[in-house]
Design a protein around this motif. Sequence first.
Motif, PDB file in Angstrom:
ATOM      1  N   LYS A  31       0.819  -1.221   0.000  1.00 23.60           N
ATOM      2  CA  LYS A  31       0.000   0.000   0.000  1.00 23.60           C
ATOM      3  C   LYS A  31       0.849   1.265   0.000  1.00 23.60           C
ATOM      4  N   PHE A  32       2.147   1.088  -0.279  1.00 28.12           N
ATOM      5  CA  PHE A  32       3.075   2.219  -0.335  1.00 28.12           C
ATOM      6  C   PHE A  32       3.781   2.288  -1.689  1.00 28.12           C
ATOM      7  N   THR A  60       0.301   6.517   2.633  1.00 27.24           N
ATOM      8  CA  THR A  60      -0.193   5.415   1.810  1.00 27.24           C
ATOM      9  C   THR A  60      -0.411   5.885   0.373  1.00 27.24           C
ATOM     10  N   ASP A  61      -0.704   4.937  -0.511  1.00 29.03           N
ATOM     11  CA  ASP A  61      -1.056   5.292  -1.889  1.00 29.03           C
ATOM     12  C   ASP A  61      -2.276   6.214  -1.893  1.00 29.03           C
ATOM     13  N   GLU A  62      -3.224   5.968  -0.996  1.00 26.99           N
ATOM     14  CA  GLU A  62      -4.414   6.820  -0.883  1.00 26.99           C
ATOM     15  C   GLU A  62      -4.020   8.254  -0.509  1.00 26.99           C
ATOM     16  N   VAL A 147       2.110   4.834   9.795  1.00 30.62           N
ATOM     17  CA  VAL A 147       1.376   5.106   8.567  1.00 30.62           C
ATOM     18  C   VAL A 147       0.527   6.365   8.747  1.00 30.62           C
ATOM     19  N   ASP A 149      -2.193   9.376   6.695  1.00 35.09           N
ATOM     20  CA  ASP A 149      -3.191   9.443   5.636  1.00 35.09           C
ATOM     21  C   ASP A 149      -3.027  10.615   4.677  1.00 35.09           C
TER      22      ASP A 149
END
Length: 155
Positions: A31-32, A60-62, A147, A149
């Motif tokens: 997710k990275f 994260t990718d988000e 992590v 956001d």
Amino acid sequence: MIDSVLIPGQDSGTETSQKKDIVDTAVGAGKFNTLVAAVKAAGLVETLKGEGPFTVFAPTDEAFKKIPAETLEMLLKPENKEKLQAILTYHVVSGDVRAADVVKLQKAKTVNGQEVDIKVTDENGVMIDGAKVIKTDIECGNGVIHVIDTVIMPE
């Protein structure tokens, strides 16, 4: 001569022998991907595979999707390597700083040289420069990942 059976994937005696470094942990998490691509583009892979210890606030990718695509593309170009390095090193603190220690801080000096603001509230939990910490204390062989956001930006 050895005194036990060696089983792949099990601890061979040293505490960090089975733990992946920060880069390999990020790659393995899946997710990275954008963070890993940025670390490669910035030429920071060897640094983050180094001895450390490092504490990484990893978007994260988000989180990267919150940045306009054209801005991200521009940052990943070779001519913007220094700017990308400045942003990525703003996500890294020297030392192994666990969540229990982070919550006691109001600021932390990053590898970039600037400080991030740390706020802890009941409604939002831990915030690093406005980015919410969504997972803590992912142990790596050369440090720890927390992590977040949102991608945080230096001044």
